[in-house]
Design an enzyme around this catalytic site. Structure first.
Site, PDB file in Angstrom:
ATOM      1  N   ALA A  67     -54.566  16.657 -17.934  1.00 23.72           N
ATOM      2  CA  ALA A  67     -56.159  17.280 -18.200  1.00 23.72           C
ATOM      3  C   ALA A  67     -57.249  16.379 -17.866  1.00 23.72           C
ATOM      4  CB  ALA A  67     -55.575  17.445 -19.719  1.00 23.72           C
ATOM      5  N   VAL A  68     -58.400  16.875 -17.217  1.00 20.35           N
ATOM      6  CA  VAL A  68     -59.057  16.520 -16.805  1.00 20.35           C
ATOM      7  C   VAL A  68     -60.937  17.047 -17.438  1.00 20.35           C
ATOM      8  CG1 VAL A  68     -61.145  15.502 -15.182  1.00 20.35           C
ATOM      9  CG2 VAL A  68     -58.133  15.203 -14.907  1.00 20.35           C
ATOM     10  N   GLU A 100     -44.406  20.983 -12.506  1.00 19.45           N
ATOM     11  CA  GLU A 100     -44.620  21.835 -12.455  1.00 19.45           C
ATOM     12  C   GLU A 100     -46.181  22.159 -11.844  1.00 19.45           C
ATOM     13  OE1 GLU A 100     -40.311  21.502 -13.781  1.00 19.45           O
ATOM     14  OE2 GLU A 100     -42.134  21.373 -14.779  1.00 19.45           O
ATOM     15  N   ASN A 105     -53.195  26.956  -8.203  1.00 15.77           N
ATOM     16  CA  ASN A 105     -54.193  25.592  -8.510  1.00 15.77           C
ATOM     17  C   ASN A 105     -54.323  25.111  -7.277  1.00 15.77           C
ATOM     18  OD1 ASN A 105     -55.298  23.567 -10.060  1.00 15.77           O
ATOM     19  ND2 ASN A 105     -54.008  23.406 -11.719  1.00 15.77           N
ATOM     20  N   TYR A 112     -52.572  16.681  -5.506  1.00 15.41           N
ATOM     21  CA  TYR A 112     -50.194  16.228  -5.504  1.00 15.41           C
ATOM     22  C   TYR A 112     -50.588  15.736  -4.258  1.00 15.41           C
ATOM     23  CZ  TYR A 112     -50.876  17.304 -10.037  1.00 15.41           C
ATOM     24  OH  TYR A 112     -50.136  17.473 -11.216  1.00 15.41           O
TER      25      TYR A 112
END
Length: 152
Positions: A67-68, A100, A105, A112
């Site tokens: 989370a950012v 996952e 997204n 990634y």
């Protein structure tokens, strides 16, 4: 780079930030973070305004969540946390890692892929929440010994 003063040093702070970042999957509660952090296989990596929760068991590691804070995005925090994750997981004996990510997204998937993760599968309707259309998850994996050369 000036990082926002957003704490990530407790289960309460992680839950608050997670709630700001996610609706699908649903945000995790402080109790869920506390339970995870009590597990010896789970580790947290934190920066002001961002955190990553990972798990390492035997020779495999998993990113549980990353989370950012919305106002801290596009500043390299997720990339820094991924690099730290790769090092921490290898230090715990992991040779491969997986995660996952929601198929919708695109920014996360691009990040990634940019640091060497590859799609290995798909979990149908993995992310579900009341009142929302279920979303598939892409299963991504990386060989950790090679990640050092992939910019992570």
């Amino acid at each position: 780079m000036s990082l926002p003063d957003i704490p990530t040093d407790s289960a309460d702070a992680m839950a608050a930030l997670h709630a700001r970042c996610f609706t699908l999957p649903r945000p995790w509660s402080a109790a869920e973070f506390s339970d995870l952090l009590a597990d010896r296989s789970v580790f947290a990596l934190t920066l002001p305004g961002a955190f990553l929760l990972g798990r390492s068991v035997l020779d495999e590691a998993e990113i549980l969540t990353l989370a950012v804070a919305p106002e801290a995005r596009r500043q390299g925090l997720a990339r820094q946390l991924l690099s730290q994750f790769h090092s921490a997981a290898m230090g715990r004996g992991a040779a491969r890692a997986f995660l996952e990510v929601a198929e919708t997204n695109a920014p996360a998937i691009a990040l990634y892929q940019n640091v060497g993760w590859q799609q290995a599968g798909r979990r149908r309707a993995y992310f579900t929440a009341p009142g929302q259309v279920p979303q598939d998850a892409l299963v991504m994996t990386i060989s950790l010994d090679a990640s050092a050369t992939n910019g992570a």
